[in-house]
Design an enzyme around this catalytic site. Structure first.
Site, PDB file in Angstrom:
ATOM      1  N   SER A  52       0.708  -1.184   0.037  1.00  0.00           N
ATOM      2  CA  SER A  52      -0.124  -0.026  -0.028  1.00  0.00           C
ATOM      3  C   SER A  52       0.858   1.282  -0.025  1.00  0.00           C
ATOM      4  O   SER A  52       0.273   2.547  -0.617  1.00  0.00           O
ATOM      5  CB  SER A  52      -0.864  -0.019   1.056  1.00  0.00           C
ATOM      6  OG  SER A  52      -0.301   0.149   2.339  1.00  0.00           O
ATOM      7  N   HIS A  53       2.115   1.306   0.555  1.00  0.00           N
ATOM      8  CA  HIS A  53       2.906   2.319   0.789  1.00  0.00           C
ATOM      9  C   HIS A  53       4.216   2.266  -0.350  1.00  0.00           C
ATOM     10  O   HIS A  53       4.891   3.096  -0.313  1.00  0.00           O
ATOM     11  CB  HIS A  53       3.549   2.495   2.102  1.00  0.00           C
ATOM     12  CG  HIS A  53       2.216   3.144   3.046  1.00  0.00           C
ATOM     13  ND1 HIS A  53       1.346   2.339   3.467  1.00  0.00           N
ATOM     14  CD2 HIS A  53       2.095   4.381   3.473  1.00  0.00           C
ATOM     15  CE1 HIS A  53       0.527   3.190   4.158  1.00  0.00           C
ATOM     16  NE2 HIS A  53       1.032   4.229   4.333  1.00  0.00           N
ATOM     17  N   ASP A 193      -6.904   0.723   2.858  1.00  0.00           N
ATOM     18  CA  ASP A 193      -7.272  -0.637   3.126  1.00  0.00           C
ATOM     19  C   ASP A 193      -8.987  -0.489   2.832  1.00  0.00           C
ATOM     20  O   ASP A 193      -9.464  -1.457   2.361  1.00  0.00           O
ATOM     21  CB  ASP A 193      -7.128  -1.076   4.471  1.00  0.00           C
ATOM     22  CG  ASP A 193      -7.088  -2.341   4.587  1.00  0.00           C
ATOM     23  OD1 ASP A 193      -7.261  -3.222   3.455  1.00  0.00           O
ATOM     24  OD2 ASP A 193      -6.909  -3.050   6.043  1.00  0.00           O
TER      25      ASP A 193
END
Lengths: 339, 339
Positions: A52-53, A193
Site C-alpha cells: 500500500s505504501h 485498506d
C-alpha cells in the site's frame, strides 16, 4: 486500487526499481533531490512488503504534482530555531526530502542536549514514516514521528470527519539488531485498506467507520463518503487528537481540516506539517537503557508475541536475497506513464 | 475496595479535606513537603470526581510507606542535565513532590528553547497524572506525561504480564478556558476498576484480560491472577510499549517488571520513573497555534462529541460551589487511621 493489481508476481533488483522510480519522477519534471528522496522511500516500503505504501503510490504522485501549489523545484534547507529545535520548510514539494534533510540537523542537536524537535512544514506527504524514523534509531537515538492528514476521521462519540488518519511512528535503537519500530494510522483502518475492500467488493468490520448519517456500517463505500473511526475508542481518539494538535497547531502548520481545504479537489497527497522528536538514552538515562529495553523485547518473544516490525524485517531479508517483489501489472502501468 | 465504600454521600470543604489528608500523612511520619504535595493531588482527584484516584488511595499509602526502601524524609531537588533536560530524584519518597518541583524547572527550560524533558526517578507513584500536567498547560505550554507501573499487562498476541498499565496524559493550553487534558491507562481497563468488579461480584468485558492459562475471561479475579490486556489491540499494545521504554530505560529507571520485583510483596505503590515533556507553541509554531487548536475543539462540540476532561471540569465546578463529595464510610476509615 484493486488488491490484484498490486499483488506482486515478479522480483526486481533494488537498483532497477530505484532507476525506474527516479526516471518516472524526473520525466515529470521533479528535481533530482526530491526524485531521489521519494524513490528511496517508496522502494524501501516495497522492499519491506508494504504494497500500500510502495510503488503503488507512484501513479498518484501525478495528481499531487498537478496541485497548483506543488513545487517541483523545492530544495529545502533546515533552519535552527533553538538549541533543541529545527524547522524545515518543504516549500510545497514532497515532504520526505525536507524530513530527510531535517533529520540530520535533529540528530546533531539531540546528541548535544539529549532531546530534539524537528518541524517539517508545508510538505505534500504520501509516504510511510518508518523508513525515515529508522535513521534516527541508526544514529543511536529514540525517534517519534507523527502528522495530520485529511479530516476523514470522526472523534469517538462523533459522526463527522474532523481528525486525520494521523499516523504515529516510534523507533528504539538496538545493538546488533534492526531497531524496534512501529508505524500505524490512529484510524481503525487505513483509508487505502477501506478503498481496497470497496474495489474488491468486500465488507469491512463495523468499527471502521460510519455512513453519512453517522451510523456504523460494513459498506466501505459508505464509510468513504461518511467518516472513518479512530482505533481503540475514546483512548485512540484522544491520541489522534494529540497528533492533530502536536503536528498541526504546535508547529504552526495545517490541521487535517485545513489540509483538506487546501487540496481544493486536486486529489493530491495531503499537504501539512510533520513533527519528529528524538531522544538520547545516553544523555538522559545513562548506562542501562539498552539492557533493560532488551529485557522488554525478550518478554515478547518468551510468550510468542510478535514485535511490531518483525514482518517488515523478514520481508527485507527476502528482498535482499531474491530481489524486491512487485506486481508486473503495476510495473507496466508505471512504465507507460514515464514521459 | 468496594464501589459502595467509596461512593460519596457527604460534601466537605476543600480546606477541611486538605487538613484531614495532611494530618493523616503527617501522623504517620511523612515530612511536610511530601504530605502537602500528595494531599493536594489526592484532594484534586476527589474534587474532580475521580473516586478511584482520590482519598480512597489514602489508606493504601500506609503499605507504601511501610516498604523497606520508602523514604519519609525525601526532599528532592531538580538537577539540570542539559539546556533541555532536567532530572529529579524522588529519593524513594512519593513521586508527586519530585514531579511538582521538577515541573518548575521544566517550564523554565521549555520557555527558553521550545521543548523540555523532565525525568522523575525513583518515586513511589500512586496518583493521577492530570493534576500536575495541568500546571504545564497553565504556564502556556503543551505537556505530556507517562510512566510504567507493574508488569500486569500482556502485549497484544501474548498471554503473560509484561507491560505496565502505563498511563499517558496530555495537556494543551487554552485561552480563558481550562486546558484540554486527557489522562488514561493504556490497559483496556484500570486495575482498580477490575478489582472493583471483583469486589462487587460483577463480570467484566472479555477484552479486559486473560486468565493464568492465557485465555480471555469475564471473571475479574481470574484476570487479576492472570494478565490484563492493552486497549486497542496491537496499536494500543505498541503505545504501551513506547511508554514502557520511554519512561523506563530511556530515563534510566525501572521497567514495569523491575518495579514489580522491587516491591517484594510489600504491596506498595509501584516505584519507578516518570517522563514529562513540555513544548512551547509560541517558540515552535508561532502565532496561529491557539486559533487552529480551538477550531479542532469546536469540531468536537459541533457534532456532540465529548472532549476528554469535560466531566472533570463539571465536577470541579460543582465541588467549588457545593463542597467536595466524599464517602462518609471512607472518611471514618481515614479518621480511624490517623495516629
Amino acid at each position: 486500487m484493486n488488491r490484484k493489481k498490486i499483488e506482486p508476481d515478479v522480483r526486481l533488483l533494488e537498483s532497477d526499481l530505484m532507476a525506474l522510480t527516479t526516471d518516472f519522477l524526473l520525466s515529470h519534471g521533479l528535481n533530482v533531490p526530491q526524485a531521489h528522496s521519494l524513490a528511496r522511500i517508496l522502494v524501501a516500503a516495497q522492499r519491506d512488503g508494504s504494497w500500500s505504501h510502495g510503488l503503488q503510490r507512484l501513479p498518484g504522485t501525478l495528481d499531487t504534482m498537478s496541485h497548483p501549489r506543488f513545487n517541483k523545484q523545492a530544495d529545502p534547507a533546515p533552519e535552527s530555531v533553538s538549541a533543541a529545535a529545527v524547522r524545515i520548510d518543504a516549500q510545497y514539494g514532497f515532504s520526505c526530502l525536507a524530513a530527510e534533510r531535517g533529520i540530520e540537523a535533529l540528530v546533531e542537536k539531540t546528541k548535544q542536549i539529549g532531546i530534539g524537535l524537528l518541524a517539517v512544514k508545508n510538505g505534500f506527504h504520501s509516504t510511510a514514516l518508518w523508513p525515515l524514523i529508522e535513521r534516527i534509531a541508526e544514529a543511536g537515538l529514540v525517534g517519534l514521528s507523527m502528522n495530520p492528514t485529511h479530516a476523514w476521521v470522526a472523534p469517538a462519540g462523533g459522526t463527522k470527519g474532523l481528525l486525520g488518519t494521523n499516523p504515529l511512528a516510534f523507533a528504539w535503537p538496538r545493538k546488533d539488531k534492526p531497531p524496534y519500530v512501529f508505524d500505524f494510522a490512529t484510524s481503525a483502518a487505513s483509508r487505502a485498506d477501506i478503498a481496497m475492500h470497496r474495489n474488491c467488493g468486500e465488507e469491512i468490520p463495523d468499527n471502521w467507520g460510519v455512513n453519512a448519517q453517522g451510523e456504523r456500517t460494513t459498506d466501505p463505500a459508505e464509510v468513504l463518503a461518511g467518516a472513518m473511526l479512530p482505533f481503540g475508542g475514546h483512548k485512540g481518539s484522544a491520541i489522534a487528537t494529540l497528533i492533530e494538535l502536536m503536528a498541526g497547531p504546535l508547529i504552526g502548520d495545517r490541521t487535517s481540516r485545513l489540509s483538506q481545504d487546501f487540496d481544493q479537489g486536486a486529489n493530491a497527497a495531503p499537504c501539512h506539517g510533520e513533527l519528529l522528536l528524538a531522544f538520547s538514552p545516553d544523555i538522559i538515562g545513562g548506562a542501562d537503557a539498552s539492557d533493560d529495553a532488551e529485557a522488554v523485547f525478550a518478554g515478547f518473544s518468551d510468550q510468542g508475541a510478535r514485535l511490531p516490525g518483525d514482518r517488515r524485517y523478514r520481508m527485507r531479508e527476502v528482498s535482499a536475497r531474491e530481489g524486491i517483489a512487485v506486481s508486473s501489472a503495476l510495473l507496466d502501468r508505471i512504465r507507460s506513464l514515464v514521459r
